[in-house]
Design a protein around this motif. Structure first.
Motif, PDB file in Angstrom:
ATOM      1  N   GLU A 156      45.234 -39.800 -40.629  1.00 16.63           N
ATOM      2  CA  GLU A 156      45.829 -40.224 -38.990  1.00 16.63           C
ATOM      3  C   GLU A 156      45.525 -38.225 -38.582  1.00 16.63           C
ATOM      4  O   GLU A 156      45.456 -37.742 -39.202  1.00 16.63           O
ATOM      5  CB  GLU A 156      47.492 -40.228 -39.019  1.00 16.63           C
ATOM      6  CG  GLU A 156      48.480 -38.834 -40.208  1.00 16.63           C
ATOM      7  CD  GLU A 156      49.616 -39.543 -39.752  1.00 16.63           C
ATOM      8  OE1 GLU A 156      50.541 -40.208 -37.798  1.00 16.63           O
ATOM      9  OE2 GLU A 156      50.395 -39.357 -40.168  1.00 16.63           O
TER      10      GLU A 156
ATOM     11  N   SER B 199      47.732 -35.825 -38.150  1.00 19.53           N
ATOM     12  CA  SER B 199      48.476 -34.635 -38.500  1.00 19.53           C
ATOM     13  C   SER B 199      47.139 -35.075 -39.690  1.00 19.53           C
ATOM     14  O   SER B 199      47.912 -33.740 -40.541  1.00 19.53           O
ATOM     15  CB  SER B 199      49.746 -35.708 -38.860  1.00 19.53           C
ATOM     16  OG  SER B 199      49.828 -36.298 -39.556  1.00 19.53           O
ATOM     17  N   SER B 200      46.628 -35.303 -40.497  1.00 19.65           N
ATOM     18  CA  SER B 200      46.081 -34.983 -42.242  1.00 19.65           C
ATOM     19  C   SER B 200      44.585 -33.904 -41.399  1.00 19.65           C
ATOM     20  O   SER B 200      44.486 -33.113 -42.269  1.00 19.65           O
ATOM     21  CB  SER B 200      44.425 -35.989 -42.328  1.00 19.65           C
ATOM     22  OG  SER B 200      43.816 -36.450 -41.505  1.00 19.65           O
TER      23      SER B 200
ATOM     24  N   TYR C 256      44.963 -51.822 -45.714  1.00 20.08           N
ATOM     25  CA  TYR C 256      45.533 -50.807 -46.266  1.00 20.08           C
ATOM     26  C   TYR C 256      46.023 -50.282 -47.775  1.00 20.08           C
ATOM     27  O   TYR C 256      44.574 -51.248 -48.343  1.00 20.08           O
ATOM     28  CB  TYR C 256      47.412 -50.757 -46.302  1.00 20.08           C
ATOM     29  CG  TYR C 256      48.502 -50.902 -44.733  1.00 20.08           C
ATOM     30  CD1 TYR C 256      48.471 -49.954 -44.160  1.00 20.08           C
ATOM     31  CD2 TYR C 256      47.659 -52.280 -44.087  1.00 20.08           C
ATOM     32  CE1 TYR C 256      49.125 -49.961 -42.667  1.00 20.08           C
ATOM     33  CE2 TYR C 256      48.307 -52.363 -42.820  1.00 20.08           C
ATOM     34  CZ  TYR C 256      48.601 -51.448 -42.286  1.00 20.08           C
ATOM     35  OH  TYR C 256      49.380 -51.188 -40.976  1.00 20.08           O
TER      36      TYR C 256
ATOM     37  N   GLN D 216      50.966 -47.821 -52.071  1.00 23.25           N
ATOM     38  CA  GLN D 216      51.160 -46.934 -51.653  1.00 23.25           C
ATOM     39  C   GLN D 216      51.255 -46.681 -52.791  1.00 23.25           C
ATOM     40  O   GLN D 216      51.454 -45.570 -53.111  1.00 23.25           O
ATOM     41  CB  GLN D 216      52.492 -47.166 -51.012  1.00 23.25           C
ATOM     42  CG  GLN D 216      52.266 -47.153 -49.628  1.00 23.25           C
ATOM     43  CD  GLN D 216      53.945 -47.065 -48.873  1.00 23.25           C
ATOM     44  OE1 GLN D 216      54.697 -46.279 -49.607  1.00 23.25           O
ATOM     45  NE2 GLN D 216      53.987 -47.517 -47.672  1.00 23.25           N
TER      46      GLN D 216
ATOM     47  N   ASP E  53      53.760 -35.308 -50.910  1.00 24.47           N
ATOM     48  CA  ASP E  53      53.058 -34.873 -49.962  1.00 24.47           C
ATOM     49  C   ASP E  53      51.829 -36.541 -49.379  1.00 24.47           C
ATOM     50  O   ASP E  53      51.870 -36.931 -48.885  1.00 24.47           O
ATOM     51  CB  ASP E  53      51.946 -34.397 -49.233  1.00 24.47           C
ATOM     52  CG  ASP E  53      52.712 -32.523 -49.878  1.00 24.47           C
ATOM     53  OD1 ASP E  53      53.893 -32.285 -49.268  1.00 24.47           O
ATOM     54  OD2 ASP E  53      52.573 -31.697 -49.869  1.00 24.47           O
TER      55      ASP E  53
ATOM     56  N   LEU F 166      54.711 -38.902 -48.164  1.00 20.68           N
ATOM     57  CA  LEU F 166      54.397 -39.297 -47.327  1.00 20.68           C
ATOM     58  C   LEU F 166      53.090 -39.906 -46.270  1.00 20.68           C
ATOM     59  O   LEU F 166      53.255 -40.656 -45.224  1.00 20.68           O
ATOM     60  CB  LEU F 166      54.819 -38.026 -46.419  1.00 20.68           C
ATOM     61  CG  LEU F 166      56.215 -37.198 -47.085  1.00 20.68           C
ATOM     62  CD1 LEU F 166      55.856 -36.306 -46.465  1.00 20.68           C
ATOM     63  CD2 LEU F 166      56.892 -37.721 -46.146  1.00 20.68           C
ATOM     64  N   MET F 167      51.777 -39.235 -46.869  1.00 15.10           N
ATOM     65  CA  MET F 167      50.546 -39.694 -46.281  1.00 15.10           C
ATOM     66  C   MET F 167      50.621 -41.251 -46.602  1.00 15.10           C
ATOM     67  O   MET F 167      49.580 -41.648 -45.836  1.00 15.10           O
ATOM     68  CB  MET F 167      49.215 -39.440 -46.608  1.00 15.10           C
ATOM     69  CG  MET F 167      48.978 -37.518 -46.540  1.00 15.10           C
ATOM     70  SD  MET F 167      48.331 -36.704 -47.650  1.00 15.10           S
ATOM     71  CE  MET F 167      46.294 -37.768 -47.237  1.00 15.10           C
TER      72      MET F 167
ATOM     73  N   SER G 229      53.221 -43.257 -46.602  1.00 15.85           N
ATOM     74  CA  SER G 229      54.066 -43.924 -46.146  1.00 15.85           C
ATOM     75  C   SER G 229      53.378 -44.416 -44.416  1.00 15.85           C
ATOM     76  O   SER G 229      53.739 -45.392 -43.674  1.00 15.85           O
ATOM     77  CB  SER G 229      55.085 -43.693 -45.292  1.00 15.85           C
ATOM     78  OG  SER G 229      55.374 -43.142 -47.213  1.00 15.85           O
ATOM     79  N   THR G 230      52.572 -43.184 -44.121  1.00 13.72           N
ATOM     80  CA  THR G 230      51.951 -43.236 -42.292  1.00 13.72           C
ATOM     81  C   THR G 230      50.765 -43.588 -42.071  1.00 13.72           C
ATOM     82  O   THR G 230      50.142 -42.905 -41.582  1.00 13.72           O
ATOM     83  CB  THR G 230      52.711 -41.918 -42.186  1.00 13.72           C
ATOM     84  OG1 THR G 230      51.764 -40.679 -43.410  1.00 13.72           O
ATOM     85  CG2 THR G 230      53.553 -42.132 -42.003  1.00 13.72           C
ATOM     86  N   GLN G 231      50.093 -43.991 -43.646  1.00 13.74           N
ATOM     87  CA  GLN G 231      48.776 -44.861 -43.370  1.00 13.74           C
ATOM     88  C   GLN G 231      48.817 -45.410 -42.089  1.00 13.74           C
ATOM     89  O   GLN G 231      49.566 -46.001 -41.557  1.00 13.74           O
ATOM     90  CB  GLN G 231      48.470 -45.048 -45.052  1.00 13.74           C
ATOM     91  CG  GLN G 231      48.607 -45.422 -44.853  1.00 13.74           C
ATOM     92  CD  GLN G 231      47.823 -46.464 -46.584  1.00 13.74           C
ATOM     93  OE1 GLN G 231      46.895 -47.301 -46.215  1.00 13.74           O
ATOM     94  NE2 GLN G 231      48.706 -46.838 -47.528  1.00 13.74           N
ATOM     95  N   ARG G 232      47.313 -44.983 -41.892  1.00 17.87           N
ATOM     96  CA  ARG G 232      46.940 -46.309 -40.359  1.00 17.87           C
ATOM     97  C   ARG G 232      46.068 -46.955 -40.882  1.00 17.87           C
ATOM     98  O   ARG G 232      44.869 -47.018 -41.673  1.00 17.87           O
ATOM     99  CB  ARG G 232      46.223 -45.257 -39.480  1.00 17.87           C
ATOM    100  CG  ARG G 232      47.832 -44.724 -38.724  1.00 17.87           C
ATOM    101  CD  ARG G 232      47.071 -44.257 -37.533  1.00 17.87           C
ATOM    102  NE  ARG G 232      46.521 -44.839 -36.240  1.00 17.87           N
ATOM    103  CZ  ARG G 232      45.307 -44.790 -35.778  1.00 17.87           C
ATOM    104  NH1 ARG G 232      44.866 -43.967 -35.493  1.00 17.87           N
ATOM    105  NH2 ARG G 232      44.964 -45.584 -34.777  1.00 17.87           N
TER     106      ARG G 232
END
Length: 273
Positions: free
Chosen positions: A53, A55-56, A168, A171, A186, A189-190, A192-195
């Motif tokens: 996303e 934020s990367s 996806y 995880q 980290d 977190l990436m 969990s929020t992967q698109r």
């Protein structure tokens, strides 16, 4: 007592105050506009890839913003090469002045197709990114050379109402596959929020490549498991890369684990124009 001069004086003061207020507001507006405040620097437009996303790019942005670069981290739809490129094209149309266009992973395929004769785009930077030629797909390029292990790490596809499929990374496999040189916390977190990206996007043929006419720069890690280093070396050489940096030990998310190196090559591209 004659009050007319007093009234004229008050009116004059109000006009002066209004003029000064307008001038101050105009000045503040110019200060708050990144493009006008930093006319000497190109705008850096960053396009993320699959399973990531905007934020990367935070680490890279933290390097560039204090140096005065106007920046835009685009939210890549990840629906299809042409449709995603068209979206980025629309974003670029709203930016005045020179642009350095940066793409990570699948985002590289997007920037390759997003220029559309926009003369403001002066440089392309591929960050562990695909630089396909016309007719090539991300899936084919990643499998052309040994070393890619993405396929077995994918979760069962999510069926979409239109008949397509969203992909996806599982995880529990995300850290090792996608971000091995990032701290585990980290990477979680990436994960969990992967698109997701559509399966069709990874198999959609690219159009005429912008790297044939626009200078390009490449940076990638030698431990990339999504796009093998050999594939990236091939694409960089084919595109006549002006500078190619291979980061020892870096994973697919080199912009997260080595933001300083990525920011530096972006600055090199910016300085060349």
């Amino acid at each position: 007592m004659n009050k007319l001069p007093l009234r004229k004086g008050i009116r004059l003061l109000l006009i002066i105050a209004l003029f000064l207020g307008t001038t101050i507001i105009t000045s503040l507006g110019a200060t708050m506009n990144p493009a006008s405040a930093q006319d000497s620097k190109p705008t850096i437009v960053l396009v993320h890839g699959a399973f990531a996303e905007s934020s990367s790019w935070n680490g890279v942005l933290s390097e560039l913003i204090p140096k005065g670069y106007p920046t835009v981290a685009v939210a890549n739809p990840l629906r299809g090469v042409k449709s995603d490129a068209d979206y980025v094209t629309s974003v670029l149309k709203g930016i005045e002045g020179p642009i350095v266009l940066v793409g990570h992973s699948y985002g590289g395929a997007v920037i390759t197709n997003a220029v559309n004769d926009n003369e403001n785009v002066k440089a392309l930077v591929y960050v562990a990114g695909f630089a396909p030629d016309a007719g090539e797909t991300a899936a084919e390029l990643s499998g052309r050379y040994p070393g890619g292990t993405l396929g077995p790490t994918l979760a069962p596809p999510v069926e979409l109402p239109d008949g397509g499929k969203d992909l996806y990374i599982q995880q529990d496999k995300f850290h090792a596959q996608f971000a091995a040189d990032v701290p585990a916390s980290d990477a979680q977190l990436m994960a969990s929020t992967q698109r997701p990206i559509t399966e069709a996007a990874l198999n959609e043929a690219s159009g005429a490549p912008a790297w044939q006419s626009i200078p390009s720069w490449f940076i990638y890690g030698d431990r990339d498991l999504n796009i093998p280093a050999a594939a990236q070396a091939f694409m960089a050489e084919r595109a006549s890369s002006k500078e190619t940096i291979v980061v020892n030990g870096a994973s697919h998310v080199v912009m997260v684990s080595h933001p300083d190196a990525v920011a530096e090559i972006i600055e090199h591209a910016a300085a060349d124009n």
